[in-house]
Motif scaffolding. Sequence first.
Motif, PDB file in Angstrom:
ATOM      1  N   MET A   1       0.859  -1.169   0.000  1.00  0.00           N
ATOM      2  CA  MET A   1       0.000   0.000   0.000  1.00  0.00           C
ATOM      3  C   MET A   1       0.908   1.235   0.000  1.00  0.00           C
ATOM      4  SD  MET A   1      -3.092   1.027   2.590  1.00  0.00           S
ATOM      5  CE  MET A   1      -2.475   0.067   3.905  1.00  0.00           C
ATOM      6  N   SER A   2       0.838   2.000  -1.070  1.00  0.00           N
ATOM      7  CA  SER A   2       1.677   3.187  -1.176  1.00  0.00           C
ATOM      8  C   SER A   2       0.884   4.437  -0.806  1.00  0.00           C
ATOM      9  CB  SER A   2       2.205   3.312  -2.603  1.00  0.00           C
ATOM     10  OG  SER A   2       1.131   3.505  -3.491  1.00  0.00           O
ATOM     11  N   ILE A   3       1.610   5.463  -0.436  1.00  0.00           N
ATOM     12  CA  ILE A   3       0.981   6.734  -0.072  1.00  0.00           C
ATOM     13  C   ILE A   3       0.546   7.442  -1.347  1.00  0.00           C
ATOM     14  CG2 ILE A   3       1.397   8.997   0.947  1.00  0.00           C
ATOM     15  CD1 ILE A   3       3.300   7.630   2.893  1.00  0.00           C
ATOM     16  N   ASN A   4      -0.711   7.830  -1.417  1.00  0.00           N
ATOM     17  CA  ASN A   4      -1.206   8.533  -2.605  1.00  0.00           C
ATOM     18  C   ASN A   4      -1.877   9.864  -2.254  1.00  0.00           C
ATOM     19  OD1 ASN A   4      -3.612   7.640  -1.537  1.00  0.00           O
ATOM     20  ND2 ASN A   4      -4.212   6.408  -3.294  1.00  0.00           N
ATOM     21  N   MET A   5      -1.656  10.346  -1.027  1.00  0.00           N
ATOM     22  CA  MET A   5      -2.236  11.621  -0.605  1.00  0.00           C
ATOM     23  C   MET A   5      -1.131  12.564  -0.146  1.00  0.00           C
ATOM     24  SD  MET A   5      -5.772  10.628   1.379  1.00  0.00           S
ATOM     25  CE  MET A   5      -4.979  10.552   2.919  1.00  0.00           C
ATOM     26  N   GLY A   6      -1.220  13.809  -0.588  1.00  0.00           N
ATOM     27  CA  GLY A   6      -0.271  14.830  -0.186  1.00  0.00           C
ATOM     28  C   GLY A   6      -0.596  15.380   1.187  1.00  0.00           C
ATOM     29  N   PRO A   7       0.301  16.209   1.725  1.00  0.00           N
ATOM     30  CA  PRO A   7       0.088  16.727   3.084  1.00  0.00           C
ATOM     31  C   PRO A   7      -1.159  17.608   3.218  1.00  0.00           C
ATOM     32  CG  PRO A   7       2.111  17.618   2.111  1.00  0.00           C
ATOM     33  CD  PRO A   7       1.571  16.608   1.167  1.00  0.00           C
ATOM     34  N   ALA A   8      -1.460  18.424   2.223  1.00  0.00           N
ATOM     35  CA  ALA A   8      -2.646  19.277   2.307  1.00  0.00           C
ATOM     36  C   ALA A   8      -3.916  18.431   2.320  1.00  0.00           C
ATOM     37  CB  ALA A   8      -2.678  20.254   1.136  1.00  0.00           C
ATOM     38  N   ASP A   9      -3.944  17.390   1.495  1.00  0.00           N
ATOM     39  CA  ASP A   9      -5.094  16.491   1.434  1.00  0.00           C
ATOM     40  C   ASP A   9      -5.287  15.778   2.771  1.00  0.00           C
ATOM     41  OD1 ASP A   9      -7.209  15.062   0.426  1.00  0.00           O
ATOM     42  OD2 ASP A   9      -6.023  13.811  -0.919  1.00  0.00           O
ATOM     43  N   ARG A  10      -4.195  15.359   3.382  1.00  0.00           N
ATOM     44  CA  ARG A  10      -4.278  14.658   4.668  1.00  0.00           C
ATOM     45  C   ARG A  10      -4.781  15.575   5.773  1.00  0.00           C
ATOM     46  NH1 ARG A  10       1.012  10.942   5.273  1.00  0.00           N
ATOM     47  NH2 ARG A  10      -0.248   9.990   6.894  1.00  0.00           N
ATOM     48  N   ILE A  11      -4.325  16.831   5.774  1.00  0.00           N
ATOM     49  CA  ILE A  11      -4.757  17.786   6.798  1.00  0.00           C
ATOM     50  C   ILE A  11      -6.251  18.080   6.652  1.00  0.00           C
ATOM     51  CG2 ILE A  11      -4.538  20.187   7.563  1.00  0.00           C
ATOM     52  CD1 ILE A  11      -1.515  19.907   6.915  1.00  0.00           C
ATOM     53  N   ILE A  12      -6.692  18.296   5.423  1.00  0.00           N
ATOM     54  CA  ILE A  12      -8.117  18.571   5.188  1.00  0.00           C
ATOM     55  C   ILE A  12      -8.973  17.398   5.621  1.00  0.00           C
ATOM     56  CG2 ILE A  12      -9.834  18.942   3.378  1.00  0.00           C
ATOM     57  CD1 ILE A  12      -7.636  20.594   1.917  1.00  0.00           C
ATOM     58  N   ARG A  13      -8.551  16.181   5.276  1.00  0.00           N
ATOM     59  CA  ARG A  13      -9.317  14.994   5.682  1.00  0.00           C
ATOM     60  C   ARG A  13      -9.356  14.838   7.199  1.00  0.00           C
ATOM     61  NH1 ARG A  13      -9.917  10.525   1.750  1.00  0.00           N
ATOM     62  NH2 ARG A  13      -9.425  11.408  -0.271  1.00  0.00           N
ATOM     63  N   ALA A  14      -8.248  15.126   7.874  1.00  0.00           N
ATOM     64  CA  ALA A  14      -8.219  15.016   9.332  1.00  0.00           C
ATOM     65  C   ALA A  14      -9.178  16.018   9.966  1.00  0.00           C
ATOM     66  CB  ALA A  14      -6.797  15.232   9.843  1.00  0.00           C
ATOM     67  N   ILE A  15      -9.192  17.241   9.458  1.00  0.00           N
ATOM     68  CA  ILE A  15     -10.101  18.263   9.996  1.00  0.00           C
ATOM     69  C   ILE A  15     -11.553  17.866   9.765  1.00  0.00           C
ATOM     70  CG2 ILE A  15     -10.880  20.649   9.699  1.00  0.00           C
ATOM     71  CD1 ILE A  15      -7.899  21.349   9.156  1.00  0.00           C
ATOM     72  N   ASN A  47      -3.309   6.742   2.549  1.00  0.00           N
ATOM     73  CA  ASN A  47      -3.754   6.057   1.348  1.00  0.00           C
ATOM     74  C   ASN A  47      -5.265   6.104   1.260  1.00  0.00           C
ATOM     75  OD1 ASN A  47      -4.713   3.855  -0.363  1.00  0.00           O
ATOM     76  ND2 ASN A  47      -2.570   3.304  -0.514  1.00  0.00           N
ATOM     77  N   CYS A  48      -5.772   6.539   0.119  1.00  0.00           N
ATOM     78  CA  CYS A  48      -7.210   6.581  -0.115  1.00  0.00           C
ATOM     79  C   CYS A  48      -7.557   5.515  -1.147  1.00  0.00           C
ATOM     80  CB  CYS A  48      -7.611   7.960  -0.620  1.00  0.00           C
ATOM     81  SG  CYS A  48      -9.359   8.082  -1.038  1.00  0.00           S
ATOM     82  N   PRO A  49      -8.396   4.536  -0.799  1.00  0.00           N
ATOM     83  CA  PRO A  49      -8.758   3.492  -1.746  1.00  0.00           C
ATOM     84  C   PRO A  49      -9.444   4.039  -3.007  1.00  0.00           C
ATOM     85  CG  PRO A  49      -9.411   2.860   0.468  1.00  0.00           C
ATOM     86  CD  PRO A  49      -8.956   4.278   0.539  1.00  0.00           C
ATOM     87  N   ALA A  50     -10.245   5.074  -2.861  1.00  0.00           N
ATOM     88  CA  ALA A  50     -10.910   5.659  -4.033  1.00  0.00           C
ATOM     89  C   ALA A  50      -9.884   6.289  -4.973  1.00  0.00           C
ATOM     90  CB  ALA A  50     -11.935   6.699  -3.594  1.00  0.00           C
ATOM     91  N   TYR A  51      -8.857   6.919  -4.421  1.00  0.00           N
ATOM     92  CA  TYR A  51      -7.785   7.490  -5.248  1.00  0.00           C
ATOM     93  C   TYR A  51      -7.058   6.374  -6.004  1.00  0.00           C
ATOM     94  CZ  TYR A  51      -7.904  12.249  -3.286  1.00  0.00           C
ATOM     95  OH  TYR A  51      -8.257  13.523  -2.931  1.00  0.00           O
ATOM     96  N   SER A  52      -6.848   5.244  -5.360  1.00  0.00           N
ATOM     97  CA  SER A  52      -6.166   4.125  -6.009  1.00  0.00           C
ATOM     98  C   SER A  52      -6.980   3.601  -7.195  1.00  0.00           C
ATOM     99  CB  SER A  52      -5.931   2.990  -5.011  1.00  0.00           C
ATOM    100  OG  SER A  52      -5.087   3.407  -3.973  1.00  0.00           O
ATOM    101  N   ILE A  53      -8.273   3.486  -7.009  1.00  0.00           N
ATOM    102  CA  ILE A  53      -9.146   2.993  -8.083  1.00  0.00           C
ATOM    103  C   ILE A  53      -9.167   3.967  -9.254  1.00  0.00           C
ATOM    104  CG2 ILE A  53     -11.555   2.496  -8.682  1.00  0.00           C
ATOM    105  CD1 ILE A  53     -11.851   1.397  -5.798  1.00  0.00           C
ATOM    106  N   LEU A  54      -9.231   5.269  -8.947  1.00  0.00           N
ATOM    107  CA  LEU A  54      -9.326   6.285  -9.992  1.00  0.00           C
ATOM    108  C   LEU A  54      -7.967   6.717 -10.538  1.00  0.00           C
ATOM    109  CD1 LEU A  54     -12.074   8.502  -8.350  1.00  0.00           C
ATOM    110  CD2 LEU A  54     -12.360   6.871 -10.221  1.00  0.00           C
TER     111      LEU A  54
END
Length: 62
Positions: A1-15, A47-54
């Motif tokens: 499982m590789s990382i496919n989310m950047g730091p800004a995306d991770r911060i927004i998702r956490a909030i 890692n976002c599974p939807a990002y992996s699929i798309l």
Amino acid sequence: MSINMGPADRIIRAIVGIVLLALVFVGPQTAWGWIGIVPLATAAVGNCPAYSILGIKTCKKQ
């Protein structure tokens, strides 16, 4: 499982995850707030599974 989310995306998702979970305890106190676990978990893992699929990748490093 590789990382496919950047730091800004991770911060927004956490909030968003924290805000949704807060709905369980304050505000309308609806059970729908438990959905906040999903963006919080994907932010923690990176890692976002939807990002992996798309085939989307928001992180710059390989």
